[in-house]
Design an enzyme around this catalytic site. Structure first.
Site, PDB file in Angstrom:
ATOM      1  N   MET A   1       0.794  -1.185   0.000  1.00  0.00           N
ATOM      2  CA  MET A   1       0.000   0.000   0.000  1.00  0.00           C
ATOM      3  C   MET A   1       0.845   1.260   0.000  1.00  0.00           C
ATOM      4  O   MET A   1       0.448   2.191  -0.638  1.00  0.00           O
ATOM      5  CB  MET A   1      -0.999  -0.107   1.135  1.00  0.00           C
ATOM      6  CG  MET A   1      -1.373   1.158   1.859  1.00  0.00           C
ATOM      7  SD  MET A   1      -0.335   1.685   3.219  1.00  0.00           S
ATOM      8  CE  MET A   1       0.123   0.245   4.046  1.00  0.00           C
ATOM      9  N   PRO A   2       1.989   1.330   0.628  1.00  0.00           N
ATOM     10  CA  PRO A   2       2.735   2.577   0.495  1.00  0.00           C
ATOM     11  C   PRO A   2       3.465   2.652  -0.855  1.00  0.00           C
ATOM     12  O   PRO A   2       3.863   1.629  -1.406  1.00  0.00           O
ATOM     13  CB  PRO A   2       3.742   2.531   1.642  1.00  0.00           C
ATOM     14  CG  PRO A   2       3.891   1.106   1.977  1.00  0.00           C
ATOM     15  CD  PRO A   2       2.616   0.423   1.591  1.00  0.00           C
ATOM     16  N   LEU A   3       3.573   3.858  -1.349  1.00  0.00           N
ATOM     17  CA  LEU A   3       4.404   4.137  -2.516  1.00  0.00           C
ATOM     18  C   LEU A   3       5.490   5.081  -2.036  1.00  0.00           C
ATOM     19  O   LEU A   3       5.197   6.181  -1.555  1.00  0.00           O
ATOM     20  CB  LEU A   3       3.590   4.775  -3.646  1.00  0.00           C
ATOM     21  CG  LEU A   3       4.385   5.244  -4.857  1.00  0.00           C
ATOM     22  CD1 LEU A   3       5.120   4.088  -5.519  1.00  0.00           C
ATOM     23  CD2 LEU A   3       3.464   5.941  -5.842  1.00  0.00           C
ATOM     24  N   ASP A  38       5.072  -5.912   0.345  1.00  0.00           N
ATOM     25  CA  ASP A  38       4.357  -4.722  -0.124  1.00  0.00           C
ATOM     26  C   ASP A  38       5.374  -3.593  -0.259  1.00  0.00           C
ATOM     27  O   ASP A  38       5.448  -2.697   0.562  1.00  0.00           O
ATOM     28  CB  ASP A  38       3.249  -4.360   0.868  1.00  0.00           C
ATOM     29  CG  ASP A  38       2.342  -3.242   0.345  1.00  0.00           C
ATOM     30  OD1 ASP A  38       2.631  -2.705  -0.743  1.00  0.00           O
ATOM     31  OD2 ASP A  38       1.369  -2.916   1.036  1.00  0.00           O
ATOM     32  N   THR A  72       3.358   7.842  -0.057  1.00  0.00           N
ATOM     33  CA  THR A  72       1.916   7.899  -0.204  1.00  0.00           C
ATOM     34  C   THR A  72       1.334   6.663   0.479  1.00  0.00           C
ATOM     35  O   THR A  72       1.773   5.536   0.198  1.00  0.00           O
ATOM     36  CB  THR A  72       1.510   7.926  -1.687  1.00  0.00           C
ATOM     37  OG1 THR A  72       2.165   9.028  -2.332  1.00  0.00           O
ATOM     38  CG2 THR A  72       0.008   8.068  -1.850  1.00  0.00           C
TER      39      THR A  72
END
Length: 126
Positions: A1-3, A38, A72
């Site tokens: 989920m994080p970018l 992730d 993000t």
């Protein structure tokens, strides 16, 4: 989920970008409970005239070794978790690759879960 987006000047040691990604990812796993695997990170290296910053804003003494980290994430964490993330990133990057705390700039961008597609045009979170 994080970018994760990491920006820095060109000319750094070759091992430094991956060490920074690793330190940020480990901090996210520990403080934001990010699942294993992730990991999505972009590294941007800039010429000196393309990497502009104030060396003393907020009383810091930034050098040309400044690293700007923008992450993000879903808008699901509170202030306590965010502070823990910032502190853990700084601790990890001080240890490896040896960045000075004044040269670590972190920015979180929060977004709703429905704003992600991890592939195939599918909104996996909704």
């Amino acid at each position: 989920m994080p970018l994760i987006r990491i920006s820095m000047r060109r000319g750094r040691p070759a091992s430094e970008p991956s060490a920074i990604v690793d330190g940020v990812y480990r901090a996210l796993r520990e403080t934001f409970e990010v699942p294993e695997n992730d990991l999505f990170a972009l590294i941007h290296q800039h010429e000196g005239d393309e990497f502009v910053y104030n060396a003393n804003y907020f009383g810091f003494a930034r050098s040309d070794a400044l690293v700007i980290i923008q992450i993000t994430v879903n808008n699901s964490r509170g202030v306590t978790q965010k502070k823990a993330l910032f502190a853990k990133i700084a601790e990890n990057l001080r240890r490896e690759p040896g960045l000075r705390p004044d040269d670590i700039f972190i920015n979180l961008i929060e977004t709703a879960r429905e704003n992600w597609s991890f592939g195939a045009g599918i909104a996996q979170y909704v």
